[in-house]
Design an enzyme around this catalytic site. Structure first.
Site, PDB file in Angstrom:
ATOM      1  N   CYS A  88       0.873  -1.226  -0.045  1.00 54.81           N
ATOM      2  CA  CYS A  88      -0.128   0.116  -0.203  1.00 54.81           C
ATOM      3  C   CYS A  88       0.753   1.260  -0.123  1.00 54.81           C
ATOM      4  O   CYS A  88       1.549   1.573  -0.948  1.00 54.81           O
ATOM      5  CB  CYS A  88      -1.036  -0.094   1.193  1.00 54.81           C
ATOM      6  SG  CYS A  88      -2.280   1.115   0.826  1.00 54.81           S
ATOM      7  N   HIS A 183      -3.064  -5.365   1.635  1.00 53.71           N
ATOM      8  CA  HIS A 183      -2.514  -5.688   3.007  1.00 53.71           C
ATOM      9  C   HIS A 183      -2.462  -7.101   3.547  1.00 53.71           C
ATOM     10  O   HIS A 183      -3.309  -7.324   4.389  1.00 53.71           O
ATOM     11  CB  HIS A 183      -3.292  -4.665   4.088  1.00 53.71           C
ATOM     12  CG  HIS A 183      -3.016  -3.339   3.911  1.00 53.71           C
ATOM     13  ND1 HIS A 183      -2.195  -2.731   4.584  1.00 53.71           N
ATOM     14  CD2 HIS A 183      -3.678  -2.352   3.003  1.00 53.71           C
ATOM     15  CE1 HIS A 183      -2.242  -1.279   4.619  1.00 53.71           C
ATOM     16  NE2 HIS A 183      -3.204  -1.182   3.469  1.00 53.71           N
ATOM     17  N   GLU A 185      -1.012  -8.389   5.751  1.00 47.84           N
ATOM     18  CA  GLU A 185      -0.550  -8.488   7.022  1.00 47.84           C
ATOM     19  C   GLU A 185      -1.900  -8.523   7.832  1.00 47.84           C
ATOM     20  O   GLU A 185      -1.805  -8.765   9.053  1.00 47.84           O
ATOM     21  CB  GLU A 185       0.236  -7.503   7.390  1.00 47.84           C
ATOM     22  CG  GLU A 185      -0.034  -6.170   7.559  1.00 47.84           C
ATOM     23  CD  GLU A 185      -0.230  -5.256   6.276  1.00 47.84           C
ATOM     24  OE1 GLU A 185      -0.061  -5.942   5.244  1.00 47.84           O
ATOM     25  OE2 GLU A 185      -0.570  -4.232   6.411  1.00 47.84           O
TER      26      GLU A 185
HETATM   27  N1  GLN Z   1      -3.503   6.319   0.948  1.00 49.62           N
HETATM   28  C1  GLN Z   1      -2.546   6.028   1.591  1.00 49.62           C
HETATM   29  C2  GLN Z   1      -1.154   6.704   0.917  1.00 49.62           C
HETATM   30  O1  GLN Z   1      -1.269   7.566   0.082  1.00 49.62           O
HETATM   31  C3  GLN Z   1      -1.992   4.718   1.738  1.00 49.62           C
HETATM   32  C4  GLN Z   1      -3.117   3.789   2.505  1.00 49.62           C
HETATM   33  C5  GLN Z   1      -2.535   2.631   3.324  1.00 49.62           C
HETATM   34  O2  GLN Z   1      -1.577   2.449   3.207  1.00 49.62           O
HETATM   35  N2  GLN Z   1      -3.413   1.885   3.484  1.00 49.62           N
HETATM   36  O3  GLN Z   1       0.107   6.790   1.480  1.00 49.62           O
END
Ligand code: GLN
Length: 209
Positions: A88, A183, A185
């Site tokens: 992410c 994710h 995890e």
């Molecule tokens: N929207 C977040 C970002 O721009 C990422 C979200 C996340 O890691 N769950 O970094």
């Protein structure tokens, strides 16, 4: 560097612990038998054979990595072939190109991709779906997306390894680098972490280590 005794014991890997859900990754990696340590300083980076960059907020992680003098050491480590898995916000940190970053937002880079932040918009903040990712096995992985990015463009050096039904790319690989929009995890399916640990073990056992 990563230790000549790397084949003797559990592989030592780090989780970038400047911001975000690093504790969850430390727990998963420990459960998989690795020696998992938080990484906040350049010297700590030198002692690991792989690194996870967690989810969180990429613009904050970017600022903190520069404030703590980690941005350049991270770039060097990626360039030198350290296995790195970004989830992410971590995927955004690994992207060579960021779309819809905040003003001045930088990345560590390494993955030849363009990644769009918050690509699912505020209407679809979070969702879950099952994805087939042959690189990690036949059975689908349950993917949890939280304000997630997507990979808008995959350059010639990177490979898409996971896509949504509509074709949008949400998992990529490039040599020792691995990135997912979602994710693992927060689920009980740790095949991505195991895949990353395989790379870390190979890195630890390389002749020059
Ligand atoms: N929207 C977040 C970002 O721009 C990422 C979200 C996340 O890691 N769950 O970094």
């Amino acid at each position: 560097m990563a230790g000549n005794d790397a084949t003797a014991g559990p592989v030592r890997v780090g989780v970038l612990a400047l911001q975000g859900d690093f504790r969850e990754h430390l727990a998963v990696l420990t459960a998989l038998g690795a020696e998992a340590v938080p990484v906040r300083r350049p010297a700590e980076l030198d002692s690991v054979s792989g690194l996870v960059i967690p989810g969180g907020e990429s613009s904050v992680m970017d600022k903190l990595s520069r404030v703590f003098g980690m941005a350049e050491p991270l770039r060097r480590a990626v360039h030198d072939g350290l296995p790195v898995y970004g989830t992410c916000a971590g995927l955004i940190m690994l992207a060579d190109r960021i779309v819809d970053g905040i003003a001045g937002q930088q990345s560590i880079g390494g993955l030849d991709v363009s990644v769009r932040r918050n690509a699912f918009g505020s209407q679809t903040d979070s969702f879950e779906t099952d994805l087939v990712v042959p690189a990690i096995g036949e059975s689908p992985v349950h993917a949890v997306f939280i304000r997630a990015p997507v990979v808008d463009e995959v350059g010639p050096r990177a490979t898409a390894i996971g896509t949504l039904d509509d074709g949008r790319v949400v998992a990529v690989e490039q040599g020792n680098l691995l990135g997912t929009s979602f994710h693992p995890e927060v689920t009980n399916d740790y095949r991505f972490h195991e895949y990353f640990l395989q790379k870390a073990r190979q890195h630890a056992a390389r002749p020059s280590a």
